[in-house]
Design an enzyme around this catalytic site. Sequence first.
Site, PDB file in Angstrom:
ATOM      1  N   THR A 181      -9.471  10.928  -0.676  1.00 13.36           N
ATOM      2  CA  THR A 181      -9.586   9.921  -1.735  1.00 13.36           C
ATOM      3  C   THR A 181     -11.000   9.361  -1.819  1.00 13.36           C
ATOM      4  O   THR A 181     -11.530   9.149  -2.919  1.00 13.36           O
ATOM      5  CB  THR A 181      -8.575   8.788  -1.493  1.00 13.36           C
ATOM      6  OG1 THR A 181      -7.251   9.335  -1.536  1.00 13.36           O
ATOM      7  CG2 THR A 181      -8.701   7.698  -2.537  1.00 13.36           C
TER       8      THR A 181
ATOM      9  N   SER B 134      -0.990   6.919  14.757  1.00 13.39           N
ATOM     10  CA  SER B 134      -2.319   7.010  14.158  1.00 13.39           C
ATOM     11  C   SER B 134      -2.309   6.496  12.718  1.00 13.39           C
ATOM     12  O   SER B 134      -3.140   5.661  12.329  1.00 13.39           O
ATOM     13  CB  SER B 134      -2.812   8.458  14.190  1.00 13.39           C
ATOM     14  OG  SER B 134      -4.082   8.578  13.572  1.00 13.39           O
TER      15      SER B 134
ATOM     16  N   ARG C 215      -7.451  14.144  20.405  1.00 11.11           N
ATOM     17  CA  ARG C 215      -6.370  15.033  19.945  1.00 11.11           C
ATOM     18  C   ARG C 215      -6.936  16.250  19.228  1.00 11.11           C
ATOM     19  O   ARG C 215      -6.394  17.358  19.333  1.00 11.11           O
ATOM     20  CB  ARG C 215      -5.441  14.270  19.007  1.00 11.11           C
ATOM     21  CG  ARG C 215      -4.570  13.238  19.688  1.00 11.11           C
ATOM     22  CD  ARG C 215      -3.922  12.309  18.670  1.00 11.11           C
ATOM     23  NE  ARG C 215      -3.165  13.061  17.683  1.00 11.11           N
ATOM     24  CZ  ARG C 215      -2.992  12.669  16.429  1.00 11.11           C
ATOM     25  NH1 ARG C 215      -3.545  11.553  15.985  1.00 11.11           N
ATOM     26  NH2 ARG C 215      -2.271  13.406  15.605  1.00 11.11           N
TER      27      ARG C 215
ATOM     28  N   ASP D 278       0.839  -1.196   0.000  1.00 17.40           N
ATOM     29  CA  ASP D 278       0.000   0.000   0.000  1.00 17.40           C
ATOM     30  C   ASP D 278       0.875   1.247   0.000  1.00 17.40           C
ATOM     31  O   ASP D 278       2.097   1.184   0.185  1.00 17.40           O
ATOM     32  CB  ASP D 278      -0.917  -0.002   1.218  1.00 17.40           C
ATOM     33  CG  ASP D 278      -2.105   0.949   1.095  1.00 17.40           C
ATOM     34  OD1 ASP D 278      -2.254   1.585   0.024  1.00 17.40           O
ATOM     35  OD2 ASP D 278      -2.863   1.075   2.066  1.00 17.40           O
ATOM     36  N   LYS D 279       0.216   2.378  -0.182  1.00 12.38           N
ATOM     37  CA  LYS D 279       0.843   3.699  -0.172  1.00 12.38           C
ATOM     38  C   LYS D 279       0.013   4.613   0.715  1.00 12.38           C
ATOM     39  O   LYS D 279      -1.213   4.488   0.790  1.00 12.38           O
ATOM     40  CB  LYS D 279       0.925   4.227  -1.609  1.00 12.38           C
ATOM     41  CG  LYS D 279       1.069   5.735  -1.752  1.00 12.38           C
ATOM     42  CD  LYS D 279      -0.292   6.376  -2.048  1.00 12.38           C
ATOM     43  CE  LYS D 279      -0.197   7.890  -2.071  1.00 12.38           C
ATOM     44  NZ  LYS D 279      -1.557   8.498  -2.086  1.00 12.38           N
ATOM     45  N   HIS D 280       0.683   5.542   1.386  1.00 10.32           N
ATOM     46  CA  HIS D 280      -0.036   6.550   2.182  1.00 10.32           C
ATOM     47  C   HIS D 280       0.558   7.917   1.902  1.00 10.32           C
ATOM     48  O   HIS D 280       1.781   8.075   1.822  1.00 10.32           O
ATOM     49  CB  HIS D 280       0.069   6.268   3.678  1.00 10.32           C
ATOM     50  CG  HIS D 280      -0.585   7.325   4.516  1.00 10.32           C
ATOM     51  ND1 HIS D 280      -1.946   7.378   4.719  1.00 10.32           N
ATOM     52  CD2 HIS D 280      -0.060   8.393   5.172  1.00 10.32           C
ATOM     53  CE1 HIS D 280      -2.235   8.423   5.466  1.00 10.32           C
ATOM     54  NE2 HIS D 280      -1.107   9.057   5.754  1.00 10.32           N
ATOM     55  N   SER D 281      -0.308   8.920   1.748  1.00 11.49           N
ATOM     56  CA  SER D 281       0.121  10.301   1.558  1.00 11.49           C
ATOM     57  C   SER D 281      -0.368  11.147   2.727  1.00 11.49           C
ATOM     58  O   SER D 281      -1.459  10.916   3.256  1.00 11.49           O
ATOM     59  CB  SER D 281      -0.458  10.861   0.256  1.00 11.49           C
ATOM     60  OG  SER D 281      -0.247  12.264   0.183  1.00 11.49           O
TER      61      SER D 281
ATOM     62  N   LYS E  95      -3.608   2.042  11.576  1.00 11.71           N
ATOM     63  CA  LYS E  95      -4.650   1.705  10.594  1.00 11.71           C
ATOM     64  C   LYS E  95      -4.061   0.985   9.389  1.00 11.71           C
ATOM     65  O   LYS E  95      -4.651   0.031   8.873  1.00 11.71           O
ATOM     66  CB  LYS E  95      -5.386   2.974  10.156  1.00 11.71           C
ATOM     67  CG  LYS E  95      -6.157   3.662  11.270  1.00 11.71           C
ATOM     68  CD  LYS E  95      -7.022   4.776  10.749  1.00 11.71           C
ATOM     69  CE  LYS E  95      -6.224   6.009  10.359  1.00 11.71           C
ATOM     70  NZ  LYS E  95      -5.729   6.768  11.509  1.00 11.71           N
ATOM     71  N   LYS E  96      -2.908   1.434   8.907  1.00 15.82           N
ATOM     72  CA  LYS E  96      -2.285   0.789   7.751  1.00 15.82           C
ATOM     73  C   LYS E  96      -1.863  -0.637   8.072  1.00 15.82           C
ATOM     74  O   LYS E  96      -2.077  -1.566   7.280  1.00 15.82           O
ATOM     75  CB  LYS E  96      -1.080   1.608   7.281  1.00 15.82           C
ATOM     76  CG  LYS E  96      -1.451   2.882   6.535  1.00 15.82           C
ATOM     77  CD  LYS E  96      -2.144   2.562   5.220  1.00 15.82           C
ATOM     78  CE  LYS E  96      -2.519   3.796   4.444  1.00 15.82           C
ATOM     79  NZ  LYS E  96      -3.235   3.477   3.193  1.00 15.82           N
TER      80      LYS E  96
END
Length: 438
Positions: free
Chosen positions: A119, A182, A167, A79-82, A186-187
């Site tokens: 997204t 955080s 937060r 996967d990818k996260h931005s 989740k990832k």
Amino acid sequence: MNIPFILAKVRDQIPLSRDELKIISDGLANGSVSDAQAAAFAMAVCLTGLSENERVGLTLAMRDSGNVQEWDLPGPVIDKHSTGGIGDNVSLVLAPMLAACGGYVPMISGRGLGHTGGTLDKLEAIPGYRTQVTSDDCTRIVKEVGCAIVGAGEGIAPADKRLYSIRDITGTVESIDLITSSILSKKLAAGLEALVLDVKVGSGAFMKDVGQARELARSLVSVANGAGCRTTALLTDMNEPLADSAGNALEVKSALIVLKNEPGEERLLEVTLRLGSYLLVTAGLVKDAQEGRELLVNSLSSGKAAEIFGRMVSALGGPTDFVERYDEYLPKAKKWVEFTSPESGFLESVNGRLLGQAIIEMGGGRTKAEDTLNFSVGLDRFLRIGQKISKGDALLRIHSSNDRDIERAQVLLSKAFGYSQNTINSKPLIIETISKNS
């Protein structure tokens, strides 16, 4: 164990054990940690920080507070996260490209946050597309199609969901330790074997400073690897929009231009290729970044990535012929108008946050969680930093539903651009690569 005792240890910078971090996480998930105690924990961490070992422990504890996906697939789960920016629709392009290269991509995504688009909001511009599905449906689609871009299920990292809400109202959102746990809790709950991170830097990103972005990227990379997920990060420029459009339906259209291997969207394509090639190396699917890049380029030229995107859209409730007829399906704004330059010279700067705010003002983003989005509005045809302009030239084009919203957007856009009489040196699109050993 006594929760106040654990809180006092954080306050006094005494390292917490994995068991103590699990107690905090479990308490956040089941409610045995009160809101006051959760707020105290968040503030203590924000002020005193955590060690790398504690960051890993907190991330794993929050991951394990809910469901953790297990896979039995013939290829790696990746996967990818931005961290988010303006015109950042890489996920829509990269997920099917990775699937075309032998990866399996359960991409858990989010909605718009602040001035940046989400997204899931972009995908919901596609008629019928379901962003919330059961875990079983997500698993089935990933196995059959190769990728699924959906929202997090109810059982994913509930401890993080609780802590995040605390937060948001206690001034602790900026904590690198809490941001790290955080994002990754989740990832990692998706059962990933490899991950690439796109940490945005600039006026359109949450991180304006390269040093701060580097600190976050290093934290994410070290914790993810420490938790058993092979991870690399790229720092990428967000001083102007990435794609040539910003806004939900417009960004889907930009993504389809890349997926159908049509000309244009060079910046979007370059960032996508760089992220994807590093991830393919990290996942063990190719021997080096050059081989990864060639494989990704072939996924576009062969039409395989576009085919996979179409199958994903169909599997998640969208039209079966969306890729072929996307321009007919995507909503279009009732009005558009060019926003022009008040002077001549060279475009020196763009305030990405104001571009995002202009889209929100037109209904393309939320000011409250319950707001209904207008998927058709947005901005496109951006003039790029460094380009020469004459007074009256178009800086961009506004897509909106009415004249009143256009006027409100124009007020914000009038403050978003800086000009120079001297030539402007372009900034690198890829600023830095951060790996486990860097």
